[in-house]
Design an enzyme around this catalytic site. Sequence first.
Site, PDB file in Angstrom:
ATOM      1  N   ASN A 149       3.745   1.076  37.618  1.00  0.00           N
ATOM      2  CA  ASN A 149       4.235   1.959  38.555  1.00  0.00           C
ATOM      3  C   ASN A 149       3.479   1.938  39.733  1.00  0.00           C
ATOM      4  O   ASN A 149       2.214   2.452  39.706  1.00  0.00           O
ATOM      5  CB  ASN A 149       4.462   3.513  38.037  1.00  0.00           C
ATOM      6  CG  ASN A 149       5.199   3.482  36.640  1.00  0.00           C
ATOM      7  OD1 ASN A 149       6.762   3.194  36.853  1.00  0.00           O
ATOM      8  ND2 ASN A 149       5.017   3.712  35.590  1.00  0.00           N
TER       9      ASN A 149
ATOM     10  N   LYS B 264     -16.297  -0.606   7.200  1.00  0.00           N
ATOM     11  CA  LYS B 264     -15.808  -1.087   5.919  1.00  0.00           C
ATOM     12  C   LYS B 264     -15.034  -2.433   5.955  1.00  0.00           C
ATOM     13  O   LYS B 264     -15.218  -3.304   5.179  1.00  0.00           O
ATOM     14  CB  LYS B 264     -15.072  -0.140   4.819  1.00  0.00           C
ATOM     15  CG  LYS B 264     -15.984   1.287   4.786  1.00  0.00           C
ATOM     16  CD  LYS B 264     -15.155   2.179   4.009  1.00  0.00           C
ATOM     17  CE  LYS B 264     -15.900   3.452   3.565  1.00  0.00           C
ATOM     18  NZ  LYS B 264     -15.249   4.384   2.743  1.00  0.00           N
ATOM     19  N   MET B 265     -14.181  -2.787   7.028  1.00  0.00           N
ATOM     20  CA  MET B 265     -13.245  -3.784   7.344  1.00  0.00           C
ATOM     21  C   MET B 265     -13.999  -4.586   8.235  1.00  0.00           C
ATOM     22  O   MET B 265     -14.209  -4.626   9.306  1.00  0.00           O
ATOM     23  CB  MET B 265     -11.988  -3.373   7.606  1.00  0.00           C
ATOM     24  CG  MET B 265     -11.306  -2.567   6.479  1.00  0.00           C
ATOM     25  SD  MET B 265      -9.525  -2.198   7.035  1.00  0.00           S
ATOM     26  CE  MET B 265      -8.910  -3.743   6.667  1.00  0.00           C
TER      27      MET B 265
ATOM     28  N   GLN C  13       9.571  -8.127  22.549  1.00  0.00           N
ATOM     29  CA  GLN C  13       8.414  -7.662  23.473  1.00  0.00           C
ATOM     30  C   GLN C  13       8.115  -6.187  22.971  1.00  0.00           C
ATOM     31  O   GLN C  13       8.766  -5.352  22.252  1.00  0.00           O
ATOM     32  CB  GLN C  13       9.077  -7.481  24.871  1.00  0.00           C
ATOM     33  CG  GLN C  13      10.150  -6.514  25.090  1.00  0.00           C
ATOM     34  CD  GLN C  13      11.009  -6.339  26.231  1.00  0.00           C
ATOM     35  OE1 GLN C  13      10.891  -5.480  26.975  1.00  0.00           O
ATOM     36  NE2 GLN C  13      11.786  -7.364  26.361  1.00  0.00           N
TER      37      GLN C  13
ATOM     38  N   ARG D 164       2.431   0.432  29.333  1.00  0.00           N
ATOM     39  CA  ARG D 164       2.158   0.840  30.879  1.00  0.00           C
ATOM     40  C   ARG D 164       0.737   0.654  31.325  1.00  0.00           C
ATOM     41  O   ARG D 164      -0.208   0.876  30.581  1.00  0.00           O
ATOM     42  CB  ARG D 164       2.639   2.464  31.134  1.00  0.00           C
ATOM     43  CG  ARG D 164       4.106   2.763  30.860  1.00  0.00           C
ATOM     44  CD  ARG D 164       4.193   4.148  31.008  1.00  0.00           C
ATOM     45  NE  ARG D 164       5.905   4.549  30.818  1.00  0.00           N
ATOM     46  CZ  ARG D 164       6.646   4.592  29.886  1.00  0.00           C
ATOM     47  NH1 ARG D 164       5.832   4.641  28.780  1.00  0.00           N
ATOM     48  NH2 ARG D 164       7.792   4.614  29.822  1.00  0.00           N
TER      49      ARG D 164
ATOM     50  N   GLU E 210      -6.269  -5.520  18.052  1.00  0.00           N
ATOM     51  CA  GLU E 210      -6.832  -6.047  17.054  1.00  0.00           C
ATOM     52  C   GLU E 210      -7.267  -7.604  17.050  1.00  0.00           C
ATOM     53  O   GLU E 210      -6.286  -8.317  17.582  1.00  0.00           O
ATOM     54  CB  GLU E 210      -5.942  -5.900  15.695  1.00  0.00           C
ATOM     55  CG  GLU E 210      -6.617  -6.254  14.446  1.00  0.00           C
ATOM     56  CD  GLU E 210      -5.910  -5.756  13.078  1.00  0.00           C
ATOM     57  OE1 GLU E 210      -6.252  -6.090  12.039  1.00  0.00           O
ATOM     58  OE2 GLU E 210      -4.573  -5.353  13.435  1.00  0.00           O
TER      59      GLU E 210
ATOM     60  N   GLU F 165       5.059  -7.090  27.635  1.00  0.00           N
ATOM     61  CA  GLU F 165       5.607  -6.659  28.720  1.00  0.00           C
ATOM     62  C   GLU F 165       4.774  -5.448  29.493  1.00  0.00           C
ATOM     63  O   GLU F 165       4.520  -4.563  28.821  1.00  0.00           O
ATOM     64  CB  GLU F 165       7.182  -5.986  28.629  1.00  0.00           C
ATOM     65  CG  GLU F 165       7.535  -5.311  29.603  1.00  0.00           C
ATOM     66  CD  GLU F 165       8.856  -4.530  29.570  1.00  0.00           C
ATOM     67  OE1 GLU F 165       9.192  -3.805  30.354  1.00  0.00           O
ATOM     68  OE2 GLU F 165       9.365  -4.721  28.635  1.00  0.00           O
TER      69      GLU F 165
ATOM     70  N   HIS G 165      -1.803  -0.311  18.154  1.00  0.00           N
ATOM     71  CA  HIS G 165      -2.573  -1.620  18.649  1.00  0.00           C
ATOM     72  C   HIS G 165      -1.621  -2.850  18.636  1.00  0.00           C
ATOM     73  O   HIS G 165      -0.574  -2.697  17.958  1.00  0.00           O
ATOM     74  CB  HIS G 165      -3.908  -1.807  17.947  1.00  0.00           C
ATOM     75  CG  HIS G 165      -3.563  -2.340  16.590  1.00  0.00           C
ATOM     76  ND1 HIS G 165      -3.646  -1.321  15.344  1.00  0.00           N
ATOM     77  CD2 HIS G 165      -3.178  -3.557  15.995  1.00  0.00           C
ATOM     78  CE1 HIS G 165      -3.543  -1.988  14.314  1.00  0.00           C
ATOM     79  NE2 HIS G 165      -3.187  -3.347  14.787  1.00  0.00           N
TER      80      HIS G 165
END
Length: 185
Positions: free
Chosen positions: A99, A152-153, A26, A30, A168, A95, A122
């Site tokens: 709270n 660029k990517m 996992q 939060r 991503e 997960e 990420h």
Amino acid sequence: MSRHFEEAPGLYDAHDEATHAYVFNQTMLRIKDPEATLDFYTRVLGMTLVKKLPFPEMKFTLFFLAALTPEQLKDWSADADTRLVETFSRPAMLELTYNWGSEHDDQVNYHNGNDEPKGFGHIGFAVPNLDEACERFEALGVRFVKRPQDGKMNDIAFIQDPDGYWIEIFEPKRLPAGLSKHLGS
């Protein structure tokens, strides 16, 4: 022969048999508002809530999500105790930790790790068609950090969940051609 496919400083080459049954299970994030975040991960990214664990005494709830196809759902037990074991035995779970009351507290704001000070970056989702996925995200009003055509990517995108965490989005078969022009080797 090395057990690693690549070389990098710090790699430990021997394999301890004691780790054979270890499973990366996992990543925990939060969250402020479970209604908004669960909607995002189940509607936008298609994940399935497999286990909800409320802890009333400590005033928090854990939500465990998995990327499952409808066919894979048949492999999960309806029995709560069995499904708890299945949840903690499966690789690649998300997960979400809520709270209680945080959705009403303006002081609660979680750091996504991409602002200073940097840390966590990420999570990632592979999709069968990056362009179609991004068109769908656009139609759903998802916040983009980067679209495939930006920067660029050009073979990856980044979207954000309701808490600002980056996700991503990539199409695996596009990665070799897209990354080859940036790799130093």
